[in-house]
Design an enzyme around this catalytic site. Sequence first.
Site, short mmCIF file in Angstrom:
data_model
loop_
_atom_site.label_atom_id
_atom_site.label_comp_id
_atom_site.label_asym_id
_atom_site.label_seq_id
_atom_site.Cartn_x
_atom_site.Cartn_y
_atom_site.Cartn_z
N CYS A 51 0.80 -1.22 0.00
CA CYS A 51 0.00 0.00 0.00
C CYS A 51 0.83 1.27 0.00
O CYS A 51 0.28 2.35 -0.09
CB CYS A 51 -0.90 -0.01 1.22
SG CYS A 51 0.01 -0.24 2.74
N GLU A 105 -7.44 -6.08 1.14
CA GLU A 105 -7.38 -5.03 2.17
C GLU A 105 -6.29 -4.05 1.78
O GLU A 105 -5.28 -4.42 1.19
CB GLU A 105 -7.06 -5.70 3.51
CG GLU A 105 -7.00 -4.78 4.69
CD GLU A 105 -5.59 -4.54 5.21
OE1 GLU A 105 -5.45 -3.89 6.24
OE2 GLU A 105 -4.61 -4.98 4.56
N ARG A 164 -7.45 2.16 13.56
CA ARG A 164 -6.79 1.73 12.32
C ARG A 164 -7.85 1.62 11.24
O ARG A 164 -8.65 0.68 11.23
CB ARG A 164 -6.11 0.37 12.55
CG ARG A 164 -5.23 -0.08 11.38
CD ARG A 164 -4.59 -1.42 11.67
NE ARG A 164 -3.62 -1.79 10.65
CZ ARG A 164 -2.34 -1.44 10.65
NH1 ARG A 164 -1.85 -0.75 11.65
NH2 ARG A 164 -1.53 -1.79 9.67
N ARG A 193 -8.93 0.99 7.53
CA ARG A 193 -8.46 0.32 6.32
C ARG A 193 -9.65 0.04 5.41
O ARG A 193 -10.78 -0.15 5.88
CB ARG A 193 -7.79 -1.03 6.68
CG ARG A 193 -6.45 -0.87 7.39
CD ARG A 193 -5.40 -0.32 6.44
NE ARG A 193 -4.06 -0.20 6.97
CZ ARG A 193 -3.54 0.92 7.49
NH1 ARG A 193 -4.26 2.01 7.57
NH2 ARG A 193 -2.29 0.96 7.91
C1 LIG Z 1 0.71 -4.60 3.50
S1 LIG Z 1 1.77 -5.96 3.71
C2 LIG Z 1 0.60 -7.26 3.93
C3 LIG Z 1 0.65 -7.84 5.30
C4 LIG Z 1 -0.24 -9.05 5.55
N1 LIG Z 1 -1.61 -8.88 5.12
C5 LIG Z 1 -0.22 -9.47 7.02
O1 LIG Z 1 -1.18 -10.08 7.49
O2 LIG Z 1 0.79 -9.23 7.72
C6 LIG Z 1 2.37 -6.24 2.08
C7 LIG Z 1 3.38 -7.37 1.95
O3 LIG Z 1 3.68 -7.54 0.56
C8 LIG Z 1 5.02 -8.00 0.46
N2 LIG Z 1 5.49 -7.82 -0.94
C9 LIG Z 1 5.88 -6.67 -1.53
N3 LIG Z 1 6.24 -6.91 -2.81
C10 LIG Z 1 6.06 -8.24 -3.03
C11 LIG Z 1 6.25 -9.10 -4.16
N4 LIG Z 1 6.70 -8.62 -5.32
N5 LIG Z 1 5.98 -10.42 -4.04
C12 LIG Z 1 5.53 -10.92 -2.85
N6 LIG Z 1 5.33 -10.15 -1.75
C13 LIG Z 1 5.58 -8.83 -1.84
C14 LIG Z 1 5.75 -7.18 1.52
O4 LIG Z 1 6.96 -7.80 1.91
C15 LIG Z 1 4.71 -7.11 2.63
O5 LIG Z 1 4.93 -8.11 3.61
#
Ligand SMILES: C[S@@+](CC[C@H](N)C(=O)[O-])C[C@H]1O[C@@H](n2cnc3c(N)ncnc32)[C@H](O)[C@@H]1O
Length: 333
Positions: free
Chosen positions: A84, A122, A166, A168
């Site tokens: 995000c 989300e 929070r 979202r």
């Molecule tokens: C907003 S967080 C989501 C967290 C998750 N919903 C949780 O319950 O903790 C977004 C996640 O996407 C991952 N991410 C970013 N780029 C990515 C990619 N190209 N492939 C896989 N994961 C990725 C990040 O490392 C991060 O952990």
Amino acid sequence: MIELDKIYKNSLKGKKFIDLFCGLGGFRLALESYGAECVFSSDIDKHVSKTYENNFGDYPLSDITKVNEVDIPKHDILCAGFPCQAFSISGKQKGFEDTRGTLFREVVRIAKYHKPELLLLENVKNLEKHDNGKTFKVIKENIENIGYNMYYQVINASKYGVPQSRERIYMVCIKKDLDNNNYKFPKPINKEKCVKDVLINNGDEKKYVINKPYSLIQTDKQVDMFKVYNKPVRIGTVNKGGQGDRIYDPMGQAITLSAEGGGTGSKTGLYYINNEVRKLHPRECARLMGYPENYILDESVNQAQKQFGNSVVVDVLQYVVKSIIDEGSIKNG
Ligand SMILES: C[S@@+](CC[C@H](N)C(=O)[O-])C[C@H]1O[C@@H](n2cnc3c(N)ncnc32)[C@H](O)[C@@H]1O
């Protein structure tokens, strides 16, 4: 997490789901509580992948842009808290120009091929307003074009039994041919909870005390020591009182945990507890995100605080999933 009634515990038994951008596995905890089974997880970050493995036994490390959709197992539900930063007000708001913003397209690519019954998404509240609503319009159209009705709502976790403010945006996307066109987001749960309810008291919290001069200010209203406030209540300042330097009352809600965030209270915020000013312990962050007490935390405090700041409130997801089950479009597996 909420304790589910017996009738709900197996209501998604037989359903398979995938956990994209899985982070700490907030979606996984929520869906598993209804009996669904995780068949694929992906996250690009090695630290959070290790924490996920410690808790669920699967090591998700992968860049989803490099995963061919054909290699992802069949599933009924796709979960994604897609990155995000590109949409949040604290980021530079580049949206689709930023590659992290375009990661939404990975969700569309995978959903288009697998056609799961349900997509659960989300993101930050600002996604809806980003670029005068154009970004969200593109997202919604993309979802509709691949065969889903999208329902969305901004939800504040503090209205669902978790003492953190929070906000979202939650997107429930139901396959058009299954949808009863009747879905409604869950009604708020009015439980009076505040930061004080999640505090630890075993001495470990002392590591988070800030030894800097601070001043307590008179708030707009006199703070009633015994009242639980349904919002964060600012009661003081360290340094010049910039965003990360504000002190809050533990009788109020926590401010939003964040993965980045600067200032003295970076990521967790500052609270005036037992005549001291301190940040929050990772276990307290875990509680503010609805994670269970047996959830194994990253050993690095910095990583753990970042991971919770990035995560999703499990209780809110559990309520959302319950409302989807009640709506009846998603049948037992
Ligand atoms: C907003 S967080 C989501 C967290 C998750 N919903 C949780 O319950 O903790 C977004 C996640 O996407 C991952 N991410 C970013 N780029 C990515 C990619 N190209 N492939 C896989 N994961 C990725 C990040 O490392 C991060 O952990």
